[in-house]
Design an enzyme around this catalytic site. Structure first.
Site, PDB file in Angstrom:
ATOM      1  N   LEU A 235       0.829  -1.211   0.000  1.00  0.00           N
ATOM      2  CA  LEU A 235       0.000   0.000   0.000  1.00  0.00           C
ATOM      3  C   LEU A 235       0.864   1.261   0.000  1.00  0.00           C
ATOM      4  CD1 LEU A 235      -2.269  -1.597   2.670  1.00  0.00           C
ATOM      5  CD2 LEU A 235      -3.036  -1.063   0.348  1.00  0.00           C
ATOM      6  N   PRO A 236       0.285   2.406  -0.433  1.00  0.00           N
ATOM      7  CA  PRO A 236       1.127   3.591  -0.633  1.00  0.00           C
ATOM      8  C   PRO A 236       1.635   4.296   0.620  1.00  0.00           C
ATOM      9  CG  PRO A 236      -1.117   3.979  -1.462  1.00  0.00           C
ATOM     10  CD  PRO A 236      -1.066   2.571  -0.983  1.00  0.00           C
TER      11      PRO A 236
ATOM     12  N   ASN B   6      -3.030   4.271   4.796  1.00  0.00           N
ATOM     13  CA  ASN B   6      -3.655   3.172   4.071  1.00  0.00           C
ATOM     14  C   ASN B   6      -3.438   1.853   4.813  1.00  0.00           C
ATOM     15  OD1 ASN B   6      -2.238   4.965   1.549  1.00  0.00           O
ATOM     16  ND2 ASN B   6      -4.454   4.658   1.527  1.00  0.00           N
TER      17      ASN B   6
ATOM     18  N   THR C  21       6.144   0.630   2.156  1.00  0.00           N
ATOM     19  CA  THR C  21       7.203   1.382   2.848  1.00  0.00           C
ATOM     20  C   THR C  21       6.521   2.409   3.731  1.00  0.00           C
ATOM     21  OG1 THR C  21       8.851   1.065   1.134  1.00  0.00           O
ATOM     22  CG2 THR C  21       9.128   2.981   2.549  1.00  0.00           C
TER      23      THR C  21
ATOM     24  N   LYS D  47      15.290  -0.554   4.931  1.00  0.00           N
ATOM     25  CA  LYS D  47      14.908   0.149   3.696  1.00  0.00           C
ATOM     26  C   LYS D  47      15.187   1.643   3.825  1.00  0.00           C
ATOM     27  CE  LYS D  47      12.216   1.222   0.003  1.00  0.00           C
ATOM     28  NZ  LYS D  47      10.890   1.156  -0.584  1.00  0.00           N
TER      29      LYS D  47
ATOM     30  N   LYS E 194       9.631  11.458   0.519  1.00  0.00           N
ATOM     31  CA  LYS E 194       8.807  10.733   1.492  1.00  0.00           C
ATOM     32  C   LYS E 194       9.677   9.791   2.342  1.00  0.00           C
ATOM     33  CE  LYS E 194       5.767   6.745   1.706  1.00  0.00           C
ATOM     34  NZ  LYS E 194       5.502   5.516   0.943  1.00  0.00           N
TER      35      LYS E 194
END
Lengths: 331, 331, 331, 331
Positions: free
Chosen positions: B98-99, B103, B129, B204, B279
């Protein structure tokens, strides 16, 4: 553009043949044909470089301000003279390896400098890391005397100098490159022709600026990851298989315990001192300022290493940035 | 610490054997034994990931807020249901892609969320992420329902997703890792176990922070070098054989004309958008702030990409930093 | 240390007395005793400065490379000559106001330079903003000719130059300060003696570096506050009554609508151009590098204004940093 | 927008009139009409603030986790109760002054929190410096219970708290501002209404970010100037009459010897600790990240104070940045 990268063609291995009659004969003949090479600046780097010229059969005529350095080279078989001018009188190929711009200016243009007695057609190769503008000035002054000046700074430390594994980045007239290459391949594993005079320094400055950024970035990233609960070795492994990979993460990791044989494994002793990195970043800063090139991270890297120098890290390897950023015990 | 890195063992090649009678039989039998996998989030990344599960013989039960995405998956052979809760009712292994954090929170804990109908023992793998703190919260909430939550964000873009060449960084209980690995290896080339829940996100974030620093550093360095008279291709070559080498210099060079097949060769279209990088750097910044870790260059990289987003670079590849720093013609 | 700050003692108001018989007589007598002053560099700043010398009764002998500038001064009552050398022949007090270091070097040491014909004991005052090292070099060269060189850069723009409200920061031999002060007070409201030659430039550089930092900081802070829901005028008011107060927040606020009569109220036209600020920050950077002083924010400010110059803000007032940071509509 | 700034109207001087019969009578009558005020958080700041309420004739009902702090307040005339909930039961105006967001969340929403027993219409004023998002959450939760929450963080230290000279920045419903103002003017010299709930915190964060930038900038500038040969006092004087002027240069100069009565004159003891500044910059960073506002210098200031905390400067005044940047003797 014509890109020329020469890989070393005179490897140290053939030297073993000196033990063998025929080779010795051949070698002697080759040596006989080699004219002397001048070498000025016999410090930690210059000394092993000059010795590699000797190993490759070049007579070396040298000088240095420190008598002990001269004595050591004499023992190794070099001829020692008093001043750079004396070197220029006896050799028509001269290599200089000096700590900073003022030394270069003095050795070339001082009262006993090379240019006082330089012969027409002499090839002058400066392997010091200095301001590219000084390199250009030296080239102009040398040209007026009928000599050719090339800048050929190195990457690689004392170990690489001993093993003839330096990388030389060379700037100067392309038609003189072959002559320079003949000597430089005896001292280095890679010789790269970069363009007009000053571009050797430019390439070195660029490399070290990106190195500095990568090292600080790696130190920040490793420190953050450790605080987020990641094992340092695992994190290094993840970075190195991903897009975070860089020389500082995969070859010279700044976190103690991640790699062996690097300064971080030895309390940041040896390696490349923070003060030297700060010096090189000063050149990056000056050239960026004069060419109006924005270098936000390069500039910040410069300032960080400057602060480290002020806070007692001057003589530690530059990877000690990890130690500098990490919270002290008990804070 | 026990470091576990799994290299993909279910490669796409065996699929060719489907053309062969025996293999087909074997394959069918294997497929018969595979229980369905849930998949929520069928965007640019989720869609090819779910298709790779289908290719590897897993029945897929999926949902998405966009009906077209659902239709496309249905055509590919997946079963489409209405809500995340419905997926949870029918599958005991569920992957989410999911973004953003809100979400994820909604899909897991919303009115029609997974946790409304999750079965005991269900394995929940979130490849989004997001903020590692949200991952940890989801894990705690899932645990209360008897389910296991793991974070498994990916590195690699849409292309890698299609070719099942993603890298997964996995955080969660080590005893569940094998089960997660079985599915993830169908969608990626590398699966790395990073530690407790949240460490996948941490790895990440760390990688992308170092990537951002390396990219800006490369752009600054290339720009400076060009202004100092160096040829861009030559400079890239020098950096890549020296200590300045990094992924951004040797694999994804930001200077047009240096490499082919990268966004800089295509007017910075495609690739990894500046806004997405900003982001991710926001997560790095938040976690650094909450763990009191200094990240001078990471922080500066964050601010630079922010300014780029404000100045019209939001949707260009993040390597457009080179264009952003370079002086405009005629200035 | 003896700190000397002179407040202007020859104010423009007494000039009104020229209309009055007695004063005119007195004034004439004073004028009669005034020996000519040389002035080289009749640009936007130099022109009104030279006119203020005329207003104070000093005969002015001047030159400039642009004939129109010379004509304008001739109309105002100055004597125009051809070259700096000609000025030096006729005046033993000379003021120079030039755009950059190379101009200064040329005007002093060029073929038609001041030092070609300078008389012993001449007082040379350079009000250009240049590298302090150039100032020191000029001083050394002048001293060899028996002349005295002082650096006296100004703060304040064209408006302050017209109104004789400039601030002069003066470096040079303390025993010559009174002589310099006599002339400078005719052109400025404050004259500050800073120390040995070069310290005038140093003070100017320091001020402008802190100004640049304060301006960017104010722009960031105002932008952040606005996005957090604060009214810009209210926020400025809060800052100005608290510890965030600075010249950029209370006198030259960069946010349109907060203040009147500043460049932010006029689409960032007029004022102090970004490219000039970047030039001054280049001096800060060079002197910081050569004195090994860490300037993390000064350095970053330099880079930010550099990027702005590359992105089309070169000729806007430097307070346009607010516009540069603010998110564009529709992003 | 309607900007409301209240200057203190209940000054401490009238208290002298307590010695005077009439005034005492008047005062008693006024006191009689004053309903009790709750106060939670009796630390270095809260204690003198609560005492100022007592001095102004308000009965105070208070609590704190530290019994000694409670005892001290009892001696001063306050009523001490066990928990925040107990305070809420007895007072319909409550002020909280707590060290961090988690404390605020606990005091308001914990098991013995204010909101467990809060009466409808109660006015809750939180003077803690916390994340504005927490302020907003508290306001929403309080509103559900029929109470009104306002954020009113202070600027000014322990001294200003004792002398009732704090500045309050207030966010919350405008119609409740007058009620809040009545109490806050007893404890501060300036009360500023900033807007909706959370804007008080926003204003405080903005001020402290600009303060941090100005302080580091001043330290860099002073250090650079000193190295360029300027006398520190003279340099401060030049800056303060020019555009470099800021609160850190003219009121709280970080260089020892320039000013008296500031932490730099006392080995950086007292004042505002580096660790507290780093905390506030963390809020600036978080709110900038969530509103996507670029804060290049604010962000860098944050990182610099973080590093200082890691290097032993955590408890020194934040102006010790001068000491941190200055080269150590003998380097």
């Amino acid at each position: 553009q014509n890109i020329i990268i020469s890989h070393k063609f005179c490897l140290p291995e053939p030297q073993n043949n000196f033990m063998n009659g025929k080779s010795l004969y051949l070698s002697s003949r080759t040596m006989a044909s080699k004219t002397p090479v001048g070498f000025i600046g016999l410090g930690n780097m210059g000394s092993p470089m000059a010795k590699n010229l000797l190993k490759n059969g070049y007579p070396v005529i040298c000088t240095d301000v420190f008598p002990e350095s001269c004595n050591e080279m004499q023992v190794s078989g070099a001829q020692v003279v008093d001043t750079p001018a004396d070197v220029a009188e006896k050799a028509d190929r001269i290599i200089t390896m000096l700590p900073s711009s003022p030394n270069v200016i003095d050795v070339y243009t001082g009262n006993n400098g090379i240019l006082k007695k330089v012969k027409k057609g002499t090839l002058l190769i400066d392997s010091s890391t200095i301001d590219p503008y000084v390199s250009k000035e030296m080239a102009v002054t040398a040209e007026k005397m009928g000599a050719v000046f090339m800048d050929a700074p190195v990457s690689g430390g004392v170990g690489a100098a001993s093993l003839a594994k330096l990388t030389f980045m060379v700037g100067g007239p392309e038609e003189e490159y072959t002559a320079a290459q003949e000597l430089l391949t005896c001292m280095g594993a890679n010789v790269v022709y970069c363009g007009l005079v000053g571009t050797g320094q430019a390439a070195k400055i660029c490399n070290n600026m990106l190195l500095a950024i990568g090292m600080i970035g790696t130190a920040e990233t490793m420190n953050l990851g450790i605080r987020l609960g990641l094992d340092p070795k695992l994190l290094a492994q993840v970075l190195n298989m991903s897009s975070g990979r860089c020389w500082s993460s995969d070859t010279y990791n700044p976190v103690p315990g991640v790699m062996e044989g690097v300064p971080s494994a030895n309390n940041y002793q040896g390696g490349f001192g923070t003060t030297l990195m700060a010096k090189d970043l000063g050149f990056a800063q000056s050239t960026a300022t004069s060419t109006r090139s924005p270098i936000p991270l390069g500039s910040m890297a410069h300032q960080i290493f400057r602060v480290m120098c002020s806070r007692g890290y001057a003589n530690k390897d530059f990877s000690s940035i990890f130690q500098f950023l990490r919270e002290e015990e008990g804070q």
